[in-house]
Scaffold this motif. Structure first.
Motif, PDB file in Angstrom:
ATOM      1  N   LEU A  91       7.214   9.052  68.055  1.00  0.00           N
ATOM      2  CA  LEU A  91       6.923   8.629  69.496  1.00  0.00           C
ATOM      3  C   LEU A  91       8.024   8.378  70.720  1.00  0.00           C
ATOM      4  CD1 LEU A  91       4.699   5.323  68.167  1.00  0.00           C
ATOM      5  CD2 LEU A  91       3.970   7.608  69.256  1.00  0.00           C
ATOM      6  N   PHE A  92       9.260   8.160  70.067  1.00  0.00           N
ATOM      7  CA  PHE A  92      10.328   8.113  70.921  1.00  0.00           C
ATOM      8  C   PHE A  92      10.639   9.584  71.520  1.00  0.00           C
ATOM      9  CE2 PHE A  92      14.941   8.924  71.288  1.00  0.00           C
ATOM     10  CZ  PHE A  92      15.312   8.040  72.186  1.00  0.00           C
ATOM     11  N   SER A  93      10.472  10.613  70.715  1.00  0.00           N
ATOM     12  CA  SER A  93      10.939  12.010  71.097  1.00  0.00           C
ATOM     13  C   SER A  93       9.779  12.514  72.141  1.00  0.00           C
ATOM     14  CB  SER A  93      10.707  12.766  69.772  1.00  0.00           C
ATOM     15  OG  SER A  93       9.644  12.948  69.129  1.00  0.00           O
ATOM     16  N   ILE A  94       8.398  11.967  71.656  1.00  0.00           N
ATOM     17  CA  ILE A  94       7.455  12.164  72.698  1.00  0.00           C
ATOM     18  C   ILE A  94       7.782  11.724  74.195  1.00  0.00           C
ATOM     19  CG2 ILE A  94       4.945  11.950  73.354  1.00  0.00           C
ATOM     20  CD1 ILE A  94       4.312  12.077  70.275  1.00  0.00           C
ATOM     21  N   GLY A  95       8.072  10.246  74.064  1.00  0.00           N
ATOM     22  CA  GLY A  95       8.499   9.707  75.391  1.00  0.00           C
ATOM     23  C   GLY A  95       9.758  10.417  75.903  1.00  0.00           C
ATOM     24  N   LEU A  96      10.769  10.831  75.379  1.00  0.00           N
ATOM     25  CA  LEU A  96      11.891  11.537  75.681  1.00  0.00           C
ATOM     26  C   LEU A  96      11.620  12.896  76.230  1.00  0.00           C
ATOM     27  CD1 LEU A  96      15.048  11.736  76.039  1.00  0.00           C
ATOM     28  CD2 LEU A  96      15.035  12.669  73.757  1.00  0.00           C
TER      29      LEU A  96
END
Length: 505
Positions: free
Chosen positions: A184-189
């Motif tokens: 999820l963090f990588s998608i936001g990034l």
């Protein structure tokens, strides 16, 4: 589902890196916790085996050694919870056991064989009778220095393995949760990077279609911010260049139309005939003058075109700078005379100055500078041409006027192509751009210093020829007496004298 692109690559790379890392951590953790539990069980049983062996060697007697009741006492003394204790002979046959079930055949596992050889043995495997996973630890029992019996502890590992499985599953769940959070963090990034890129791409696509009035909006940081600022600056410069080009086309069209109108008008008039010789002479003079003007405009554009394509060829030779400036003054004398402008040449060097370069192109440089000084100077003013040697290996020529000057806003743009401070003054806006490039071709520099309403100083620094530099290196600066004499002569010339200098007006 993330569509193909840099966003998916970022997410996949993060996912793969974190997944591999967590998998390795999970494997290492599972192995470490298993080794820890098994070693703890082994240490516990090996300690009791050692105690049993020591007890047997200290208190056993030959009479009691063969007494089966002794084995029963020994089993009761050293029995462990959830652990089977057995007394075996060297052949692996069970002599006594804490378990009521007796083995129907000799035990030949690796731990028994090691104990029969006189060493403590360990074995982990499945028990043939029950099929469950067990750990066995065997220790020899000596009688009079001879290995006669074996004490063997056997415990089930099923409960331990069940607990290990629970820990493994729990740690795997934690790893999956971490992997999900990282995804999820990588998608936001990825979105934080891809969205600005998509915005920049959309705006740049409009710029590619010729819509240079659009701008990239958004406060982007780091490389994306620099990219957005660069594209905005590029669009701004293209708009400015197009405006300058449009101004140039409008200006050059006017510049070309004016002389062509004069030429056409006088040629049609002279064709009709009936004029006296004096009027005919005036008409032909106007035609010749306007033709020269057209030739000058065309040559200026041709020179600029050659410089832009790096096709300008220089005829290199040794050029006497003072003589070249004197010729320049003669060429502009008539134009300066019309406005009552005095042009004075001041040579502050002690010897003739020679530079290596193309004499015609250098003359074009100074003709353009002096012509601009005349064009933007008031009537009855003055222009100074000053030659000096301010640093070894170079000569400095300054064109100083007391004209209208240039504002700070326009000072950094006057050398740009097509730029004109005053569009009503005529010209193509290429003069200073060509001059700058010609100076660059001669490995020199050109600087402008101006103050609005006070005047302008254009400084051209050129490298001396090798002969001049080596032969007169010690004379790069005039001595004190020469400097004083030059200053005195300058004062006299300002008062109206004409000593030690060249003056036209």
């Amino acid at each position: 589902m993330i569509k193909k692109g840099i966003g998916r690559q970022i997410v996949m790379q993060y996912f793969i890196v974190v997944f591999v890392t967590l998998f390795m951590v999970e494997v290492i953790f599972s192995l470490a916790i298993r080794v820890y539990y098994y070693d703890t069980i082994y240490n516990h049983m090996s300690t009791h085996s050692t105690w049993a062996s020591d007890f047997f060697q200290k208190f056993v007697r030959l009479s009691s050694e063969r007494d089966p009741a002794y084995f029963t006492e020994m089993l009761r003394t050293f029995e462990l919870d959830n652990t089977e204790l057995m007394i075996l002979n060297r052949k692996g046959e069970v002599k006594a056991s804490s378990n009521m079930f007796q083995a129907d055949k000799a035990i030949q596992t690796s731990d028994v064989m090691q104990a029969a050889a006189g060493n403590m043995g360990k074995w982990v495997g499945r028990q043939t009778s029950t099929g469950e996973m067990v750990m066995a630890v065997s220790t020899p029992l000596q009688v009079r220095g001879e290995n006669r019996y074996i004490v063997r502890f056997v415990t089930s590992l099923e409960a331990v393995n069940a607990n290990l499985m629970k820990l493994t599953l729990f740690s795997a769940a934690v790893c999956l949760a971490v992997l999900a959070l990282v995804t999820l963090f990588s998608i936001g990034l990825a979105n934080s990077i891809v969205k600005p890129i998509n915005n920049i791409r959309a705006v740049s696509a409009q710029m590619a279609k010729g819509k240079f009035d659009v701008r990239i909006k958004g406060d982007y940081r780091y490389e994306l911010g620099e990219l957005a600022a660069t594209l905005n600056y590029m669009a701004q410069e293209i708009v400015r260049s197009n405006e300058l080009k449009d101004d140039f086309i409008s200006s050059i069209s006017h510049e070309l139309r004016t002389p062509l109108t004069g030429i056409k008008g006088w040629s049609e008039t002279l064709t009709l005939g009936g004029f006296d010789p004096e009027e005919t002479k005036i008409g032909m003079g106007i035609i010749a003058k306007e033709t020269d003007r057209l030739i000058g405009l065309v040559e200026e554009m041709l020179d600029f075109s050659k410089l832009q394509r790096n096709e300008m060829k220089l005829v290199i030779g040794q050029v006497n700078l003072k003589e070249l400036l004197q010729e320049t003054m003669l060429n502009v004398w008539a134009k300066a005379e019309q406005k009552g402008i005095q042009i004075k040449l001041e040579d502050r060097t002690t010897q003739p100055v020679t530079v290596t370069g193309d004499g015609n192109r250098l003359k074009q440089v100074f003709l353009n500078l002096v012509d601009n000084a005349i064009k933007f100077s008031d009537e009855n003013s003055w222009i100074h041409l000053v030659i000096s040697r301010t640093e070894p290996g170079y000569v400095l020529v300054e064109v100083v006027d007391t004209g209208i000057g240039i504002s700070e806003e326009h000072l950094n743009k006057v050398k740009d192509r097509f730029f004109q401070v005053n569009h009503q003054g005529g010209g193509t806006g290429l003069g200073l751009a060509i001059t700058q490039q010609l100076v660059d071709l001669h490995h020199g520099t050109m600087d402008l210093h101006s103050e609005l309403g006070v005047g302008t100083t254009v400084s051209v620094k050129l490298p001396l020829s090798e002969e001049e530099e080596t032969g007169n290196g010690n004379n790069s600066e005039p001595d004190a007496s020469a400097a004083g004499e030059a200053a005195l002569d300058s004062g006299r010339n300002d008062a109206g004298g004409e000593k030690n200098g060249e003056e036209m007006g």
